[in-house]
Design an enzyme around this catalytic site. Sequence first.
Site, PDB file in Angstrom:
ATOM      1  N   ASP A  13       3.881  25.412 -11.840  1.00 45.11           N
ATOM      2  CA  ASP A  13       3.185  26.456 -11.078  1.00 45.11           C
ATOM      3  C   ASP A  13       3.377  27.758 -11.852  1.00 45.11           C
ATOM      4  O   ASP A  13       4.166  27.821 -12.798  1.00 45.11           O
ATOM      5  CB  ASP A  13       3.800  26.593  -9.669  1.00 45.11           C
ATOM      6  CG  ASP A  13       3.139  27.704  -8.859  1.00 45.11           C
ATOM      7  OD1 ASP A  13       1.898  27.815  -8.888  1.00 45.11           O
ATOM      8  OD2 ASP A  13       3.847  28.493  -8.196  1.00 45.11           O
ATOM      9  N   SER A  14       2.683  28.802 -11.414  1.00 42.59           N
ATOM     10  CA  SER A  14       2.884  30.111 -12.036  1.00 42.59           C
ATOM     11  C   SER A  14       4.299  30.639 -11.749  1.00 42.59           C
ATOM     12  O   SER A  14       4.798  31.478 -12.476  1.00 42.59           O
ATOM     13  CB  SER A  14       1.853  31.100 -11.493  1.00 42.59           C
ATOM     14  OG  SER A  14       1.949  31.157 -10.090  1.00 42.59           O
ATOM     15  N   CYS A  76      -0.193  24.090  -8.271  1.00 41.53           N
ATOM     16  CA  CYS A  76      -0.734  25.443  -8.239  1.00 41.53           C
ATOM     17  C   CYS A  76      -2.219  25.322  -7.922  1.00 41.53           C
ATOM     18  O   CYS A  76      -2.952  24.636  -8.667  1.00 41.53           O
ATOM     19  CB  CYS A  76      -0.521  26.099  -9.604  1.00 41.53           C
ATOM     20  SG  CYS A  76      -1.326  27.704  -9.781  1.00 41.53           S
ATOM     21  N   GLU A 157       6.545  36.047  -2.380  1.00 43.05           N
ATOM     22  CA  GLU A 157       7.486  36.342  -3.474  1.00 43.05           C
ATOM     23  C   GLU A 157       8.559  37.335  -3.018  1.00 43.05           C
ATOM     24  O   GLU A 157       9.678  37.311  -3.494  1.00 43.05           O
ATOM     25  CB  GLU A 157       6.747  36.937  -4.676  1.00 43.05           C
ATOM     26  CG  GLU A 157       5.769  35.981  -5.350  1.00 43.05           C
ATOM     27  CD  GLU A 157       6.452  35.000  -6.281  1.00 43.05           C
ATOM     28  OE1 GLU A 157       7.553  35.292  -6.767  1.00 43.05           O
ATOM     29  OE2 GLU A 157       5.862  33.925  -6.509  1.00 43.05           O
ATOM     30  N   CYS A 191      -3.234  27.373  -1.719  1.00 44.06           N
ATOM     31  CA  CYS A 191      -2.299  27.971  -2.674  1.00 44.06           C
ATOM     32  C   CYS A 191      -0.924  27.458  -2.271  1.00 44.06           C
ATOM     33  O   CYS A 191      -0.591  27.450  -1.073  1.00 44.06           O
ATOM     34  CB  CYS A 191      -2.366  29.488  -2.584  1.00 44.06           C
ATOM     35  SG  CYS A 191      -1.019  30.339  -3.433  1.00 44.06           S
ATOM     36  N   HIS A 193       1.923  28.679  -2.472  1.00 41.35           N
ATOM     37  CA  HIS A 193       2.824  29.636  -1.822  1.00 41.35           C
ATOM     38  C   HIS A 193       2.631  29.629  -0.293  1.00 41.35           C
ATOM     39  O   HIS A 193       3.535  29.996   0.446  1.00 41.35           O
ATOM     40  CB  HIS A 193       2.530  31.064  -2.286  1.00 41.35           C
ATOM     41  CG  HIS A 193       3.120  31.444  -3.607  1.00 41.35           C
ATOM     42  ND1 HIS A 193       2.641  30.967  -4.798  1.00 41.35           N
ATOM     43  CD2 HIS A 193       4.147  32.280  -3.916  1.00 41.35           C
ATOM     44  CE1 HIS A 193       3.333  31.501  -5.790  1.00 41.35           C
ATOM     45  NE2 HIS A 193       4.263  32.303  -5.277  1.00 41.35           N
TER      46      HIS A 193
HETATM   47  N1  DGL Z   1       0.976  29.198  -6.344  1.00 42.50           N
HETATM   48  C1  DGL Z   1      -0.245  29.576  -7.011  1.00 42.50           C
HETATM   49  C2  DGL Z   1      -1.400  28.819  -6.397  1.00 42.50           C
HETATM   50  O1  DGL Z   1      -1.183  27.798  -5.792  1.00 42.50           O
HETATM   51  C3  DGL Z   1      -0.666  31.009  -6.909  1.00 42.50           C
HETATM   52  C4  DGL Z   1       0.173  32.078  -7.329  1.00 42.50           C
HETATM   53  C5  DGL Z   1      -0.438  32.936  -8.374  1.00 42.50           C
HETATM   54  O2  DGL Z   1      -1.388  33.709  -8.135  1.00 42.50           O
HETATM   55  O3  DGL Z   1       0.089  32.845  -9.468  1.00 42.50           O
HETATM   56  O4  DGL Z   1      -2.538  29.215  -6.524  1.00 42.50           O
END
Ligand code: DGL
Length: 276
Positions: A13-14, A76, A157, A191, A193
């Site tokens: 993931d990022s 991600c 975050e 997403c 997150h």
């Molecule tokens: N966790 C990433 C996703 O599922 C998004 C976070 C980011 O913007 O880097 O899209």
Amino acid sequence: MRSAAERPIGVFDSGVGGLTAAYQLERILPAERYVYFGDTARLPYGTRTVDAIRKYSLQDARFLMSKAVKAILVACGTASSNALGVLSERLEVPIVGVIEGAVDRAYAIAQAGTGKVAILGTAATIQSGAFERALREKDPALRILPRACPMFVPLVENGYTSPDDRVSELIAREYLTDIAAERPDAVILGCTHYPLLSGVIGNILQDSVLVNSSIEAVLRIRDVLSERGLNAQPDRQPAGERGAFYVSDDTEGFAGNARRFLGRDITAELVDIDRY
Ligand code: DGL
């Protein structure tokens, strides 16, 4: 030498968001080990161009391949929406993103309801139209409500995930009030997150089922591994940590954040991702 089935699953993931998938992987596939990469030096991906997301995703996946992974879980939504095709073309292991499983589940819910599905994701995910296309392939008549929620990732975050946090509630109301009025049957948390904001989002979208794309992606990788005879056998695994964690910046910050996702302490190692 280890057999293919005994090799770990790669997850990237990022940043920390993909840990919602790692958490589900530990729960749903307890015999599997995994190598996690969080690209913390280049986070967020959700505001990047398609070219940048593809380049970063390829580097992340190549790093995981250097750890001899048997499959890659693209944990991600942004990378799954913009780079899954490139990754599948270039790499020789099965690649599973977060779109297919979530779309199947949301479609099943909508079919049994009124045919309405909302998709929440980063700007790059919503712009790509990837979830929407996958849903339309199931049924062109679905009513689809896509919504970019760019402030959700910074909220997660920074730890603003409790339904009692006024700032999270305010931002979520801003994004979701008009969607709530449509009462979608299913809402895809597109997403990785966002599952941490389930309480906040669920308070506003009370009449909808929230679809956690991390859970659906892990169920999908379970099926893909078993189709190929690649599931780990519980008695063949060495004892010790289930996951190995690598990041491109700020090992301490990542480890501190990871605690909220996994409920335990971990340590992370630094990787120079530009080498891959
Ligand atoms: N966790 C990433 C996703 O599922 C998004 C976070 C980011 O913007 O880097 O899209």
